[in-house]
Design an enzyme around this catalytic site. Structure first.
Site, PDB file in Angstrom:
ATOM      1  N   MET A  62      35.163 -23.869  53.424  1.00 55.57           N
ATOM      2  CA  MET A  62      34.765 -22.478  53.221  1.00 55.57           C
ATOM      3  C   MET A  62      34.316 -21.790  54.500  1.00 55.57           C
ATOM      4  O   MET A  62      33.982 -20.610  54.479  1.00 55.57           O
ATOM      5  CB  MET A  62      33.629 -22.415  52.194  1.00 55.57           C
ATOM      6  CG  MET A  62      34.022 -22.867  50.794  1.00 55.57           C
ATOM      7  SD  MET A  62      35.308 -21.823  50.059  1.00 55.57           S
ATOM      8  CE  MET A  62      34.473 -20.250  49.979  1.00 55.57           C
ATOM      9  N   ARG A  63      34.283 -22.524  55.623  1.00 56.98           N
ATOM     10  CA  ARG A  63      33.791 -21.908  56.852  1.00 56.98           C
ATOM     11  C   ARG A  63      34.685 -20.750  57.283  1.00 56.98           C
ATOM     12  O   ARG A  63      34.204 -19.742  57.806  1.00 56.98           O
ATOM     13  CB  ARG A  63      33.683 -22.948  57.959  1.00 56.98           C
ATOM     14  CG  ARG A  63      33.103 -22.375  59.255  1.00 56.98           C
ATOM     15  CD  ARG A  63      32.867 -23.415  60.319  1.00 56.98           C
ATOM     16  NE  ARG A  63      31.695 -24.233  60.013  1.00 56.98           N
ATOM     17  CZ  ARG A  63      31.743 -25.523  59.753  1.00 56.98           C
ATOM     18  NH1 ARG A  63      32.908 -26.159  59.753  1.00 56.98           N
ATOM     19  NH2 ARG A  63      30.651 -26.199  59.491  1.00 56.98           N
ATOM     20  N   ALA A  64      35.991 -20.867  57.042  1.00 56.62           N
ATOM     21  CA  ALA A  64      36.906 -19.797  57.439  1.00 56.62           C
ATOM     22  C   ALA A  64      36.580 -18.499  56.710  1.00 56.62           C
ATOM     23  O   ALA A  64      36.619 -17.418  57.308  1.00 56.62           O
ATOM     24  CB  ALA A  64      38.348 -20.215  57.164  1.00 56.62           C
TER      25      ALA A  64
END
Length: 680
Positions: free
Chosen positions: A274-276
């Site tokens: 989910m970092r993107a």
């Protein structure tokens, strides 16, 4: 202190400047990785950015740059009493590739900790970079143990120093900026994902722009202060714009429609985790603030995707970063435009109107079709030239010299581990056993310099017999310098894996060469994961050549392998002798890195007088120098001559078939290469 090159005087490089400026507006974006060829102003731009950053308020006398408004309660220099802060310029701290662990995180004086019971701590580069910029040039060449420390600090916003139960913690929040030349190797995926944005840079091919670059650089070198003074007004305007964008940033609205577009884009391009999504949201918000708007538009989302996603789509080191922009536009359209978005506002990376070669907006990286096949065009099987016996005239339709067109590699697979026997002392890696600074403790010795890894039990054992003579009173242990013992540790090292690939006519059958290339590609992927250097020697026709000198870039080796033509005779001895020359030079350059010779051949040798005997003598030459080797036997069919096995015996190594090379093969267990000394 030397006068830095002005940021606004940089010609072109719109994407680079935009990525850096967005991080100046919102450090939460997470830094930027700059990928590109040599001489493209990567380092110049990063060093110039610090002059544009707002000044930092700090607690007077604090070595860890604590914010006077909210000082770190665990600061080693604390606790801090309430006092007016002082302002200083933002720092750019450079991390050298060859830095030690203590230089990065700081050094704890173990001797004073044991004998006096005090935490005498000398801050490292992470403390210096707190609330500033940590710049790593050639970040892809950084040693693994330093990468691990960077990952920990970036994830937790703090640095921990542990030495035998004595620990120090301090805050370490910084803007991480890295530059790299992809030809010298790729980054570990974990560190790659820690960079919020990535930009690709290259030298301009426009003549007028190149002339302007040279003109400005020469003017700066002749009079740095005078040159900077001529750009002071533009620098001041850009600095004010950054400050205004920072003030506006908290008021920027990130609507549900925008979030849906961001989530749909990340899902469509199959990025991990989910970092993107989070980085895209922060980048789009920073783009809106940079443009002076309080609402994120569809163009902001598109630009954020071009900056935040390309490096997160790589599945292996042979994948080129990039986004299919047509697919991106389709995904954004299907997710629906954000409400109240007209898409007319375009971000301007250079503050508007400076004639420094920059226009508005970055473009991420050059577009690349999704799933684009990098394989050279192939004819149909029916069009493939038939193979003539070696030494016969070229068949009709065959290129001159019996050369056949390159064929695509078969699907790579997970290989068994091939290791160099014995205990080395090379660069940290994951292949062969070695004495390293990190790993399991195997013993103790007297320290030869500064103590870095204390062996507590050995130190206590050395000090215990002298306690009465030293006048010990009470429970404390009296420790002297001579009592300290350094822990010796064993871990893994990276090796130089030199591939010697037979590209002769006997290997040129289409199905067979495809399988051979797939095996070499698999070994290259294994070398990448084990932090090896790789080199490639090929032989065919009448000679051998170094297709790729030893390098850390396995994707460069994969590209050379992909375009490898085949055909002609089999000068096996020439290939082995060329490999010997390469290893001789590399031993002088890097004597601690042990080589592993991987010969990929069916063992046939043709051309010239006594080719088989000459190949045997070349193999024994490698054996006499103790070079660890393995022969990948590519012979196929029901009738096998066993020539590759004979070559392996001459080399003093091991022979494995293509099937045995697979990790899931039942042909045998992991094969360690036999060194010449043990085989004798």
């Amino acid at each position: 202190m030397s006068t830095p090159y002005p940021f606004t005087a940089i010609v072109g490089q719109d994407d680079l400047r935009l990525g850096l400026l967005l991080n100046a507006v919102s450090p939460a974006v997470g830094g930027v990785l700059v990928r590109g060829e040599k001489g493209t102003a990567k380092s110049t731009a990063v060093r110039a950015l610090a002059a544009l950053m707002p000044e930092v308020p700090v607690v007077p006398g604090c070595r860890f740059s604590c914010d006077p408004a909210s000082p770190d309660p665990a600061c080693p220099d604390g606790p801090h009493a309430e006092a007016a802060g002082v302002s200083r310029p933002a720092r750019t701290v450079e991390l050298p590739v060859g830095a030690s662990e203590d230089r990065l995180v700081g050094a704890l004086d173990i001797e004073r900790a044991l004998s006096e019971g005090v935490k005498a701590f000398e801050p490292g580069l992470l403390a210096d970079a707190h609330r500033g910029i940590l710049y790593v040039d050639e970040v892809n060449l950084l040693h693994d143990h330093l990468v691990d420390l960077l990952l920990d600090a970036a994830a937790m916003g703090a640095s921990y120093v542990e030495r035998e139960g004595v620990s120090v913690r301090h805050a370490a929040r910084f803007l991480l900026v890295g530059t790299m030349n992809p030809e010298e190797g790729e980054l570990r995926p974990q560190l790659l994902d820690r960079f919020g944005l990535t930009v690709e840079v290259s030298a301009s091919r426009d003549t007028d722009e190149r002339v302007e670059v040279v003109r400005r650089r020469l003017a700066y070198d002749d009079d740095p202060e005078g040159f900077a003074a001529r750009w002071a007004e533009e620098e001041g305007a850009l600095r004010e714009r950054i400050a205004a964008a920072r003030v506006l940033l908290p008021r920027v609205v990130l609507g549900d429609g925008v979030l849906r577009q961001i989530a749909a884009t990340c899902a469509a391009f199959e990025v991990d985790g989910m970092r993107a999504d989070i980085v895209m949201a922060r980048t789009a918000t920073a783009l809106a603030a940079w443009a002076g708007r309080e609402e994120v538009t569809a163009d902001d989302v598109r630009q954020a995707a071009l900056l935040a996603l390309p490096h997160r789509r790589r599945r292996n080191p042979f994948d080129a970063p990039g986004l299919d922009e047509d697919k991106l536009d389709q995904t954004l359209d299907e997710a629906g435009p954000p409400e109240n978005s007209d898409g007319d506002d375009q971000p301007d990376p250079d503050g508007g109107g400076d004639d420094d070669g920059g226009g508005g907006g970055g473009g991420g990286v050059p577009p690349q079709a999704d799933g684009e096949d990098r394989t050279p065009p192939q004819g149909s099987e029916g069009d493939a030239p038939s193979q003539a016996p070696e030494g016969t005239p070229d068949a009709p339709g065959r290129p001159a010299g019996g050369e056949q067109q390159p064929v695509a590699a078969a699907e790579p697979f997970r290989t068994k581990m091939l290791s160099v026997p014995g205990l080395g002392e090379g660069a940290a890696g994951r292949r062969s056993r070695a004495r390293t600074e990190h790993g399991r403790t195997t013993g103790a010795r007297r320290p030869e310099g500064a103590l870095t890894k204390l062996h507590l039990a050995a130190t206590v054992q050395a000090a215990a017999p002298h306690q009465r003579a030293r006048g010990r009173a009470g429970r404390g242990l009296v420790v002297r310098r001579d009592d300290l013992r350094q822990a010796t540790r064993e871990g893994r090292e990276g090796n130089l894996v030199l591939f010697v690939v037979d590209a002769s006519g006997s290997m040129a059958a289409r199905q067979r060469m495809s399988a051979v290339k797939g095996a070499v590609l698999s070994l290259l992927l294994d070398a990448y994961q084990r932090r090896d250097k790789v080199g490639l020697v090929t032989f065919r026709g009448k000679e051998a050549e170094v297709a790729l000198p030893p390098t850390s870039s396995v994707d460069a080796a994969a590209a050379r392998l992909e375009s490898l033509p085949t055909g002609g005779r089999t000068p096996l001895a020439a290939g082995l002798l060329k490999a010997h020359d390469v290893l001789r030079v590399e031993r002088l350059r890097d004597p601690s890195r042990r080589p592993l010779l991987v010969v990929v051949t069916d063992g046939r040798a043709t051309g010239g007088p006594e080719p088989v005997a000459l190949a045997g003598r070349a193999g024994r030459l490698h054996r006499s120098e103790g070079t660890a080797s393995v022969v990948v036997d590519c012979e196929s069919g029901y009738v096998r001559l066993g020539l590759a096995g004979e070559l392996a015996r001459e080399l003093g190594g091991t022979a494995v078939t293509l099937d045995e090379l697979r990790a899931d093969s039942i042909a045998g267990l992991v094969k360690d290469v036999t060194a010449a000394g043990r085989a004798a």
